[in-house]
Scaffold this motif. Structure first.
Motif, short mmCIF file in Angstrom:
data_model
loop_
_atom_site.label_atom_id
_atom_site.label_comp_id
_atom_site.label_asym_id
_atom_site.label_seq_id
_atom_site.Cartn_x
_atom_site.Cartn_y
_atom_site.Cartn_z
N VAL A 118 0.84 -1.20 0.00
CA VAL A 118 0.00 0.00 0.00
C VAL A 118 0.88 1.25 0.00
O VAL A 118 1.84 1.34 0.78
N ASP A 119 0.56 2.19 -0.89
CA ASP A 119 1.20 3.51 -0.91
C ASP A 119 0.10 4.54 -0.68
O ASP A 119 -0.85 4.61 -1.46
N ILE A 120 0.21 5.32 0.38
CA ILE A 120 -0.86 6.25 0.72
C ILE A 120 -0.28 7.64 1.03
O ILE A 120 0.78 7.76 1.65
N GLU A 121 -0.97 8.66 0.54
CA GLU A 121 -0.59 10.04 0.82
C GLU A 121 -1.66 10.67 1.71
O GLU A 121 -2.85 10.67 1.35
N ILE A 122 -1.23 11.17 2.87
CA ILE A 122 -2.17 11.79 3.80
C ILE A 122 -1.86 13.27 3.94
O ILE A 122 -0.76 13.72 3.61
N SER A 123 -2.83 14.02 4.42
CA SER A 123 -2.64 15.46 4.68
C SER A 123 -2.66 15.71 6.18
O SER A 123 -3.44 15.10 6.91
N ALA A 124 -1.78 16.62 6.62
CA ALA A 124 -1.71 16.98 8.04
C ALA A 124 -1.43 18.48 8.15
O ALA A 124 -1.10 19.15 7.17
N CYS B 215 3.11 -0.93 4.25
CA CYS B 215 2.36 0.29 3.93
C CYS B 215 3.33 1.47 3.96
O CYS B 215 3.95 1.74 4.99
N MET B 216 3.46 2.13 2.83
CA MET B 216 4.32 3.31 2.73
C MET B 216 3.44 4.55 2.84
O MET B 216 2.47 4.70 2.09
N VAL B 217 3.77 5.46 3.77
CA VAL B 217 2.96 6.65 4.03
C VAL B 217 3.74 7.91 3.71
O VAL B 217 4.88 8.07 4.18
N HIS B 218 3.14 8.79 2.92
CA HIS B 218 3.75 10.09 2.60
C HIS B 218 2.84 11.18 3.18
O HIS B 218 1.61 11.13 3.01
N VAL B 219 3.43 12.14 3.84
CA VAL B 219 2.66 13.21 4.49
C VAL B 219 2.75 14.49 3.67
O VAL B 219 3.85 14.99 3.39
N ASN B 220 1.57 15.04 3.30
CA ASN B 220 1.49 16.32 2.58
C ASN B 220 0.96 17.40 3.52
O ASN B 220 0.18 17.09 4.44
N PRO B 221 1.32 18.67 3.28
CA PRO B 221 0.70 19.75 4.06
C PRO B 221 -0.76 19.90 3.66
O PRO B 221 -1.10 19.86 2.47
N TYR B 222 -1.63 20.03 4.64
CA TYR B 222 -3.06 20.12 4.37
C TYR B 222 -3.37 21.44 3.66
O TYR B 222 -2.98 22.52 4.11
N GLN C 227 6.87 15.28 14.38
CA GLN C 227 5.44 15.07 14.59
C GLN C 227 4.80 14.47 13.34
O GLN C 227 3.96 13.56 13.43
N ALA C 228 5.18 14.98 12.16
CA ALA C 228 4.66 14.44 10.90
C ALA C 228 5.07 12.97 10.74
O ALA C 228 4.28 12.12 10.30
N HIS C 229 6.31 12.69 11.13
CA HIS C 229 6.80 11.31 11.05
C HIS C 229 5.98 10.41 11.98
O HIS C 229 5.64 9.27 11.62
N GLY C 230 5.65 10.92 13.17
CA GLY C 230 4.86 10.13 14.11
C GLY C 230 3.48 9.81 13.56
O GLY C 230 2.97 8.70 13.73
N ILE C 231 2.85 10.79 12.89
CA ILE C 231 1.53 10.56 12.27
C ILE C 231 1.63 9.47 11.20
O ILE C 231 0.80 8.56 11.13
N ALA C 232 2.67 9.59 10.34
CA ALA C 232 2.86 8.60 9.28
C ALA C 232 3.03 7.20 9.87
O ALA C 232 2.49 6.22 9.36
N HIS C 233 3.77 7.13 10.98
CA HIS C 233 4.01 5.84 11.61
C HIS C 233 2.71 5.25 12.17
O HIS C 233 2.47 4.04 12.08
N ARG C 234 1.84 6.11 12.74
CA ARG C 234 0.57 5.62 13.28
C ARG C 234 -0.35 5.12 12.17
O ARG C 234 -1.05 4.11 12.34
N VAL C 235 -0.37 5.82 11.04
CA VAL C 235 -1.18 5.36 9.90
C VAL C 235 -0.64 4.03 9.37
O VAL C 235 -1.41 3.10 9.08
#
Length: 308
Positions: free
Chosen positions: A256-262, A292-299, A270-278
């Motif tokens: 799974v490759d997922i891009e989330i907004s924060a 699962c690979m998680v990428h964090v984008n600015p909301y 903090q962004a890394h911690g969110i990615a790790h929780r997802v």
């Protein structure tokens, strides 16, 4: 601890697949011998064809066992993503065996009809009828038994073997109809039943081959699974949105490759911690996910009132 639990689950899955496969081989050996004997003794071409189909199940199960064993091997330098696709290779080989078996049964049936159509077709005996009924009951039970195990451990090769059992049960239904019809005076129904068996076998082979190829070319998960993953990510605080999500099947496992907004004001840690929780939430909720690979984008939400 999570890694250890995952390894134990994989090892348990392999043991389950091997146990079910050994049970299948033992039953198929006995059943195929009985059906071949009944076909020869009762002069039933349909039952002989059905017995050959059952005998081919032994070879297919051995292929499944080899595929599961190879897929269970750990990642190495040359195969950093693991060996799970070996189950797909086993399924492709299984499809080839099924297709060859079906083609052989069909050719023999056509030969029987053409060569012996001038009143030379033998009427099957009662033993062939009994063998057909026994086969239907046993193979249908084997289908549900293997299917349940395959679903429990998410094994595509074992599921293919389950459908092989189902195709054998259906071919026995065709044999039963053909034998019964031949005993009622329509002798040609026995080889015609062999042709029906051929169709069932080839159809099962095509389905298994198509599913195996889908898993080898990175086909995505179904829409329902992807949407469930999206909801899981959105339910992880403080995720504000899911920009993109892509999945690909890797044998019986999923990447799974997922891009989330924060919140864009978050610190890097903090962004890394969110990615790790997802990441942990997705892998915990969906056991078939290997990584699962998680990428964090600015909301980039709607600007507040008064902002430029």
């Amino acid at each position: 601890m999570k890694l250890i639990g995952t390894k134990r689950k994989i090892r348990s899955g392999r043991q389950t697949a091997m146990y079910v496969s050994r049970v299948s081989i033992a039953i198929n050996l006995v059943l195929s011998a009985f059906k071949l004997f009944a076909g020869v003794a009762a002069h039933s071409g349909a039952m002989i064809s059905d017995g050959i189909h059952t005998a081919s199940d032994v070879l297919s199960t051995l292929i499944v066992m080899a595929g599961v064993a190879m897929a269970d091997r750990q990642s190495d330098k040359e195969h950093p993503y693991g060996h799970e696709r070996m189950e797909c290779v086993a399924a492709v080989l299984l499809a080839a065996v099924l297709f060859a078996t079906g083609a052989g049964v069909g050719m023999e049936a056509v030969k029987t009809v053409v060569v012996q159509r001038a009143g030379g077709l033998a009427v099957p005996g009662r033993l062939a009828l009994i063998a057909a009924v026994v086969s239907i009951v046993v193979k249908e039970w084997m289908y549900w038994y293997t299917r349940a195990a395959a679903g429990k451990i998410d094994s595509q090769a074992l599921m293919a073997d389950a459908w092989h059992h189902r195709s054998d049960a259906l071919s026995s239904v065709g044999a039963l109809v053909g034998i019964a019809g031949a005993r009622m005076g329509i002798a040609v129904l026995d080889p015609v039943a062999s042709l029906v068996i051929c169709i069932f076998i080839v159809k099962a082979a095509a389905g298994i081959f198509r599913d195996a190829v889908d898993r080898m070319v990175d086909k995505s998960c179904d829409d329902g699974t992807v949407e469930a993953m999206r909801r899981t990510a959105l339910g992880t605080e403080p995720v504000l949105g899911v920009d993109d999500i892509r999945t690909r099947m890797f044998g019986p496992r999923v990447y799974v490759d997922i891009e989330i907004s924060a919140d864009p004001s978050l610190r890097l840690d903090q962004a890394h911690g969110i990615a790790h929780r997802v990441h942990d939430a997705i892998e915990a909720e969906f056991p078939q996910v290997k990584h699962c690979m998680v990428h964090v984008n600015p909301y980039a939400g709607e600007p507040e009132e008064g902002d430029a």
